[in-house]
Design a protein around this motif. Structure first.
Motif, PDB file in Angstrom:
ATOM      1  N   TYR A  65      41.160   8.146  -3.287  1.00 40.40           N
ATOM      2  CA  TYR A  65      40.297   8.165  -4.465  1.00 40.40           C
ATOM      3  C   TYR A  65      40.547   9.399  -5.321  1.00 40.40           C
ATOM      4  CZ  TYR A  65      36.318   8.310  -7.572  1.00 40.40           C
ATOM      5  OH  TYR A  65      35.546   8.386  -8.698  1.00 40.40           O
ATOM      6  N   TYR A  66      40.818  10.532  -4.701  1.00 38.52           N
ATOM      7  CA  TYR A  66      41.085  11.759  -5.461  1.00 38.52           C
ATOM      8  C   TYR A  66      42.242  11.536  -6.429  1.00 38.52           C
ATOM      9  CZ  TYR A  66      42.823  16.387  -6.642  1.00 38.52           C
ATOM     10  OH  TYR A  66      43.280  17.487  -7.326  1.00 38.52           O
ATOM     11  N   TYR A  67      43.317  10.943  -5.931  1.00 35.23           N
ATOM     12  CA  TYR A  67      44.483  10.729  -6.785  1.00 35.23           C
ATOM     13  C   TYR A  67      44.230   9.634  -7.820  1.00 35.23           C
ATOM     14  CZ  TYR A  67      47.100  13.703  -3.581  1.00 35.23           C
ATOM     15  OH  TYR A  67      47.544  14.763  -2.835  1.00 35.23           O
ATOM     16  N   ILE A  84      39.286   3.444  -0.971  1.00 34.72           N
ATOM     17  CA  ILE A  84      38.383   4.584  -0.789  1.00 34.72           C
ATOM     18  C   ILE A  84      37.851   4.618   0.650  1.00 34.72           C
ATOM     19  CG2 ILE A  84      37.662   4.966  -3.171  1.00 34.72           C
ATOM     20  CD1 ILE A  84      35.469   2.959  -0.930  1.00 34.72           C
ATOM     21  N   SER A  85      37.297   5.790   1.025  1.00 32.76           N
ATOM     22  CA  SER A  85      36.861   6.001   2.409  1.00 32.76           C
ATOM     23  C   SER A  85      35.379   6.301   2.553  1.00 32.76           C
ATOM     24  CB  SER A  85      37.667   7.153   3.042  1.00 32.76           C
ATOM     25  OG  SER A  85      39.030   6.838   3.087  1.00 32.76           O
ATOM     26  N   THR A  86      34.667   6.465   1.433  1.00 26.09           N
ATOM     27  CA  THR A  86      33.235   6.787   1.514  1.00 26.09           C
ATOM     28  C   THR A  86      32.439   5.891   0.569  1.00 26.09           C
ATOM     29  OG1 THR A  86      33.211   8.442  -0.262  1.00 26.09           O
ATOM     30  CG2 THR A  86      33.847   9.203   1.947  1.00 26.09           C
ATOM     31  N   LYS A  87      31.171   5.716   0.880  1.00 28.64           N
ATOM     32  CA  LYS A  87      30.296   4.894   0.032  1.00 28.64           C
ATOM     33  C   LYS A  87      30.071   5.536  -1.330  1.00 28.64           C
ATOM     34  CE  LYS A  87      27.899   2.627   3.867  1.00 28.64           C
ATOM     35  NZ  LYS A  87      26.595   2.363   4.532  1.00 28.64           N
ATOM     36  N   THR A  88      30.075   6.861  -1.367  1.00 33.88           N
ATOM     37  CA  THR A  88      29.912   7.569  -2.637  1.00 33.88           C
ATOM     38  C   THR A  88      31.075   7.267  -3.579  1.00 33.88           C
ATOM     39  OG1 THR A  88      28.724   9.376  -1.572  1.00 33.88           O
ATOM     40  CG2 THR A  88      29.664   9.834  -3.737  1.00 33.88           C
ATOM     41  N   ASP A  89      32.291   7.332  -3.044  1.00 31.01           N
ATOM     42  CA  ASP A  89      33.472   7.040  -3.855  1.00 31.01           C
ATOM     43  C   ASP A  89      33.544   5.563  -4.222  1.00 31.01           C
ATOM     44  OD1 ASP A  89      34.216   9.676  -3.759  1.00 31.01           O
ATOM     45  OD2 ASP A  89      35.712   9.419  -2.166  1.00 31.01           O
ATOM     46  N   PHE A  90      32.972   4.707  -3.380  1.00 34.35           N
ATOM     47  CA  PHE A  90      32.956   3.277  -3.676  1.00 34.35           C
ATOM     48  C   PHE A  90      32.166   3.007  -4.951  1.00 34.35           C
ATOM     49  CE2 PHE A  90      31.091  -0.987  -3.362  1.00 34.35           C
ATOM     50  CZ  PHE A  90      32.243  -1.744  -3.191  1.00 34.35           C
ATOM     51  N   VAL A  91      31.056   3.669  -5.105  1.00 33.95           N
ATOM     52  CA  VAL A  91      30.240   3.522  -6.323  1.00 33.95           C
ATOM     53  C   VAL A  91      31.025   4.018  -7.535  1.00 33.95           C
ATOM     54  CG1 VAL A  91      28.146   4.251  -7.507  1.00 33.95           C
ATOM     55  CG2 VAL A  91      28.071   3.713  -5.061  1.00 33.95           C
ATOM     56  N   GLU A 306      34.887  -2.491   0.953  1.00 32.28           N
ATOM     57  CA  GLU A 306      33.450  -2.225   1.178  1.00 32.28           C
ATOM     58  C   GLU A 306      33.037  -2.575   2.590  1.00 32.28           C
ATOM     59  OE1 GLU A 306      29.172  -3.269  -0.980  1.00 32.28           O
ATOM     60  OE2 GLU A 306      30.871  -4.650  -1.184  1.00 32.28           O
ATOM     61  N   LEU A 307      33.630  -3.596   3.154  1.00 32.86           N
ATOM     62  CA  LEU A 307      33.244  -4.069   4.472  1.00 32.86           C
ATOM     63  C   LEU A 307      33.582  -3.075   5.568  1.00 32.86           C
ATOM     64  CD1 LEU A 307      31.888  -6.834   4.875  1.00 32.86           C
ATOM     65  CD2 LEU A 307      33.972  -7.607   5.970  1.00 32.86           C
ATOM     66  N   ILE A 308      34.541  -2.176   5.335  1.00 31.41           N
ATOM     67  CA  ILE A 308      34.941  -1.234   6.380  1.00 31.41           C
ATOM     68  C   ILE A 308      34.266   0.129   6.252  1.00 31.41           C
ATOM     69  CG2 ILE A 308      37.178  -2.368   6.582  1.00 31.41           C
ATOM     70  CD1 ILE A 308      38.414   0.166   5.307  1.00 31.41           C
ATOM     71  N   LEU A 309      33.437   0.315   5.231  1.00 33.82           N
ATOM     72  CA  LEU A 309      32.808   1.620   5.024  1.00 33.82           C
ATOM     73  C   LEU A 309      31.654   1.840   6.006  1.00 33.82           C
ATOM     74  CD1 LEU A 309      32.764   1.754   1.137  1.00 33.82           C
ATOM     75  CD2 LEU A 309      34.362   2.850   2.711  1.00 33.82           C
TER      76      LEU A 309
END
Length: 309
Positions: A65-67, A84-91, A306-309
């Motif tokens: 997500y950073y890149y 992405i790896s976090t729910k925050t970044d998912f939003v 989303e399903l893997i977060l």
């Protein structure tokens, strides 16, 4: 295939070796950015990277997500899964313009995907149930314990977010996802602190269920069974069989196993490498033509993620 655009690659792991081999085969050069795993940033290299209009993000999962947020404007992005790896970044990522972003869920380009695309042709009917077992002994390799795949800091859910997510996405792409019913993760060999085994049960859009087991601590194995109302798809290390219809009887009126209506020999290595090559070529084709990726591809990828977060 020749092109006059610049390609930048982030990361130098196993996926870099595969993608760079494909680019060389296509006679395409690239700039390699070697990220700092602590900060994901090197000023001088980043200046060069930002000159590239086409970026391949092949770095550890938690850096994706950073890149994406840093480089997506005015550039085409090919990003390894998961996005992405976090729910925050998912939003946050849902607010990014998706038109030039492509996520590499390359099972969509596999032989199994080819068969699923033609399931109406085979008159298989509705999916009832699925079972997927996929594993190999990556965790037995010496380098595994020191790799990002075995470290929760870079890969929170281990083999689940690396391997299982591919199967989840394939099913989502063809049948739609409803929810994750069960999830069990284990670090069987305890090499590193992330997970080398995962089991999950998912419910698809038509309420059918699929069990998925992925492992880095098993022998090489691939056993897939998808049961439909009017047929069955089975895949193992030898290939794929499509059977149907369901109403097959012997002379005494007893049900018998459906006949094989298609049989495909599949070389696992070639299918895996071929699906990645097709995925890369698809990305480059859209990028070369300066077209947009579909919203469906973007939202489907995020739903799988989303399903893997």
């Amino acid at each position: 295939m020749r092109s006059n655009f610049q390609i930048g690659i982030i990361g130098k792991g196993s996926q870099f070796k595969r993608v760079s081999k494909i680019l060389k085969k296509l006679n395409l050069s690239y700039f390699l950015y070697k990220p700092n795993n602590k900060k994901y940033y090197d000023k001088n290299q980043f200046i060069e990277l930002k000159k590239c209009k086409f970026i391949f993000i092949l770095s550890p999962n938690n850096s994706h997500y950073y890149y994406i947020k840093t480089l997506h404007k005015n550039r085409y992005i090919f990003c390894e899964k998961p996005p992405i790896s976090t729910k925050t970044d998912f939003v946050k990522i849902k607010k990014i313009n998706h038109k030039k972003i492509f996520f590499n869920f390359n099972l969509r380009f596999s032989k199994l995907a080819e068969v699923l695309t033609q399931r109406d042709k085979y008159k298989l009917g509705e999916l009832l149930y699925g079972n997927i077992i996929s594993g190999h002994g990556l965790a037995f390799k010496k380098e595994y314990s020191k790799s990002w795949r075995s470290d929760k800091k870079f890969c929170r859910k281990g083999v689940f977010e690396i391997s299982s997510v591919h199967w989840i996405d394939l099913l989502n792409y063809f049948f739609g996802l409803k929810k994750l019913e069960k999830l069990r993760l284990s670090n069987f060999l305890k090499k590193g602190n992330s997970f080398d085994n995962s089991y999950c049960k998912i419910t698809l859009g038509n309420n059918s269920e699929v069990d998925i087991f992925s492992s880095y601590s098993s022998p090489l194995i691939k056993k897939i069974m998808l049961v439909f109302t009017n047929g069955v798809i089975e895949q193992n290390e030898a290939g794929i069989e499509v059977r149907g219809p369901s109403k097959n009887f012997n002379k005494k009126g007893f049900f018998i196993k459906p006949k094989i209506i298609r049989k495909i020999r599949v070389n696992e290595v070639k299918d895996f490498e071929g699906s990645i090559e097709k995925s890369v070529k698809f990305f480059l084709k859209i990028a070369n033509l300066k077209k947009n990726f579909s919203k469906r591809e973007f939202t489907c990828s995020l739903k799988s993620n989303e399903l893997i977060l």
